[in-house]
Design a protein around this motif. Sequence first.
Motif, PDB file in Angstrom:
ATOM      1  N   ARG A  38       0.844  -1.186   0.000  1.00 20.71           N
ATOM      2  CA  ARG A  38       0.000   0.000   0.000  1.00 20.71           C
ATOM      3  C   ARG A  38       0.887   1.245   0.000  1.00 20.71           C
ATOM      4  NH1 ARG A  38      -5.347   2.360   1.271  1.00 20.71           N
ATOM      5  NH2 ARG A  38      -4.731   4.507   1.652  1.00 20.71           N
ATOM      6  N   SER A  39       0.549   2.229  -0.826  1.00 19.86           N
ATOM      7  CA  SER A  39       1.301   3.479  -0.743  1.00 19.86           C
ATOM      8  C   SER A  39       0.517   4.467   0.092  1.00 19.86           C
ATOM      9  CB  SER A  39       1.581   4.039  -2.131  1.00 19.86           C
ATOM     10  OG  SER A  39       0.376   4.185  -2.828  1.00 19.86           O
ATOM     11  N   LEU A  40       1.249   5.296   0.782  1.00 21.89           N
ATOM     12  CA  LEU A  40       0.657   6.263   1.694  1.00 21.89           C
ATOM     13  C   LEU A  40       1.086   7.636   1.189  1.00 21.89           C
ATOM     14  CD1 LEU A  40      -0.891   5.409   4.250  1.00 21.89           C
ATOM     15  CD2 LEU A  40       1.138   5.964   5.564  1.00 21.89           C
ATOM     16  N   ALA A  41       0.167   8.348   0.592  1.00 20.04           N
ATOM     17  CA  ALA A  41       0.523   9.661   0.056  1.00 20.04           C
ATOM     18  C   ALA A  41       0.241  10.707   1.116  1.00 20.04           C
ATOM     19  CB  ALA A  41      -0.272   9.945  -1.213  1.00 20.04           C
ATOM     20  N   SER A  42       1.238  10.982   1.921  1.00 23.62           N
ATOM     21  CA  SER A  42       1.018  11.910   3.028  1.00 23.62           C
ATOM     22  C   SER A  42       1.545  13.286   2.697  1.00 23.62           C
ATOM     23  CB  SER A  42       1.705  11.392   4.282  1.00 23.62           C
ATOM     24  OG  SER A  42       0.860  10.500   4.924  1.00 23.62           O
ATOM     25  N   ARG A  43       0.785  14.249   3.050  1.00 23.97           N
ATOM     26  CA  ARG A  43       1.187  15.632   2.810  1.00 23.97           C
ATOM     27  C   ARG A  43       1.645  16.262   4.114  1.00 23.97           C
ATOM     28  NH1 ARG A  43      -3.004  13.686   0.777  1.00 23.97           N
ATOM     29  NH2 ARG A  43      -4.008  13.966   2.782  1.00 23.97           N
ATOM     30  N   GLY A  44       2.334  17.383   3.941  1.00 25.92           N
ATOM     31  CA  GLY A  44       2.590  18.222   5.102  1.00 25.92           C
ATOM     32  C   GLY A  44       3.950  18.015   5.729  1.00 25.92           C
ATOM     33  N   SER A  45       4.040  18.438   6.974  1.00 28.45           N
ATOM     34  CA  SER A  45       5.312  18.456   7.687  1.00 28.45           C
ATOM     35  C   SER A  45       5.804  17.052   7.965  1.00 28.45           C
ATOM     36  CB  SER A  45       5.112  19.171   9.019  1.00 28.45           C
ATOM     37  OG  SER A  45       4.211  18.422   9.808  1.00 28.45           O
ATOM     38  N   ALA A  46       7.062  16.967   8.387  1.00 31.20           N
ATOM     39  CA  ALA A  46       7.634  15.679   8.778  1.00 31.20           C
ATOM     40  C   ALA A  46       6.734  15.032   9.825  1.00 31.20           C
ATOM     41  CB  ALA A  46       9.047  15.879   9.326  1.00 31.20           C
ATOM     42  N   GLY A  47       6.255  15.840  10.756  1.00 29.13           N
ATOM     43  CA  GLY A  47       5.409  15.323  11.827  1.00 29.13           C
ATOM     44  C   GLY A  47       4.118  14.743  11.290  1.00 29.13           C
ATOM     45  N   ALA A  48       3.536  15.428  10.313  1.00 31.72           N
ATOM     46  CA  ALA A  48       2.269  14.965   9.761  1.00 31.72           C
ATOM     47  C   ALA A  48       2.451  13.639   9.027  1.00 31.72           C
ATOM     48  CB  ALA A  48       1.687  16.021   8.817  1.00 31.72           C
ATOM     49  N   VAL A  49       3.514  13.551   8.248  1.00 32.41           N
ATOM     50  CA  VAL A  49       3.777  12.324   7.491  1.00 32.41           C
ATOM     51  C   VAL A  49       4.054  11.178   8.457  1.00 32.41           C
ATOM     52  CG1 VAL A  49       5.286  11.196   5.821  1.00 32.41           C
ATOM     53  CG2 VAL A  49       4.642  13.597   5.498  1.00 32.41           C
ATOM     54  N   ALA A  50       4.897  11.444   9.441  1.00 32.99           N
ATOM     55  CA  ALA A  50       5.237  10.399  10.413  1.00 32.99           C
ATOM     56  C   ALA A  50       3.995   9.984  11.188  1.00 32.99           C
ATOM     57  CB  ALA A  50       6.330  10.892  11.364  1.00 32.99           C
ATOM     58  N   GLY A  51       3.139  10.949  11.500  1.00 29.91           N
ATOM     59  CA  GLY A  51       1.923  10.653  12.256  1.00 29.91           C
ATOM     60  C   GLY A  51       1.016   9.700  11.484  1.00 29.91           C
ATOM     61  N   ALA A  52       0.812  10.003  10.210  1.00 33.34           N
ATOM     62  CA  ALA A  52      -0.049   9.152   9.387  1.00 33.34           C
ATOM     63  C   ALA A  52       0.572   7.766   9.232  1.00 33.34           C
ATOM     64  CB  ALA A  52      -0.272   9.789   8.023  1.00 33.34           C
TER      65      ALA A  52
END
Length: 305
Positions: free
Chosen positions: A113-127
Amino acid sequence: LSATVDVAELIARHREGGGWAHLARALTAVENAPPWEVVPASGPPTHVVGVTGPPGAGKSTLTGRLIEGYGDAGARIAVLAVDPSSPLTGGAVLGDRIRMEESAQGREGVYVRSLASRGSAGAVAGATRNAVRLLEACEDFDVIVIETVGAGQTEISVASLADTVLFVTVPGLGDGVQADKAGIIEVADMLVVNKADRPGAAQTARDLRVAVGRAVPVLQTAALDGQGVDVLREALDARWTELSADGRLPELRAAREASEAAVVAEAWVRRCAERARDVTEEPAGDMRATVQRILREAAETWRTT
Ligand SMILES: Nc1nc2c(ncn2[C@@H]2O[C@H](COP(=O)(O)OP(=O)(O)OP(=O)(O)O)[C@@H](O)[C@H]2O)c(=O)[nH]1
Ligand SMILES: [Mg+2]
């Protein structure tokens, strides 16, 4: 999760059987949720392997080989390809997913599964952390691999979610690593010189050993033809057995939770800062009052979640 989707329910339904649809929906829900929505840890711990390294080092090819290796050994493996959506790496994930899905094709117990996360390092790591928690809650996998591309703080934050951080590089990139003293190398548990079919792999492996300056396994692979991948898989399994047996795992996971708290806090502060910016655009926006309001709101939220 406060989203309209009941993640716990979806996981329960996944565990009753019937394909990946419920898991996929749950993952979409966490992908779209703000990082301060934390999926609680549940189920027995699963080995989480973070695969990272410079663009084009062969992370996806190697992960594909791991899928095949684990699959052949009867192990169940989940792969999350994290795209930090930076201009540098944009679009990389699609190709990645295709490469890895080729390896996964027709194999049971493999989920990519790919996870297309946007935003800050924190946001990506959080997701990503929430996605890992979901996969763990499925109790359906023996290994969870997170692939993330070399991208500064995001890379480090995402890799730090893993029990084992695998840094993949290629021959000739040994020197560059030396400049990375405060970077990803510092948190790597295992180093891989991929494309060992090219000249200079042994030298790069030696340079890496010196650059790292601590006892970390340095392996060589040629992911394209699969050379060295079995040894890598054995090293990964040995580390997991060791972590589980010697009592270090709870410690490691506790440290991971501490950095999660930092991720959540960072996301909050950014959100507050964004709001402050919005409000100051109003005529005669009162910055101090805004900040106070935001802090009060943050405090209330912290108290209730
Ligand atoms: N010669 C050689 N080429 C390889 C090897 N492994 C991967 N490649 C090639 O290197 C290129 C990049 O491989 P990927 O697996 O996409 O690399 P990646 O690190 O996932 O790339 P990004 O996700 O874009 O950062 C592809 O053309 C692969 O076929 C190897 O062991 N030897
Ligand atoms: Mg890739």
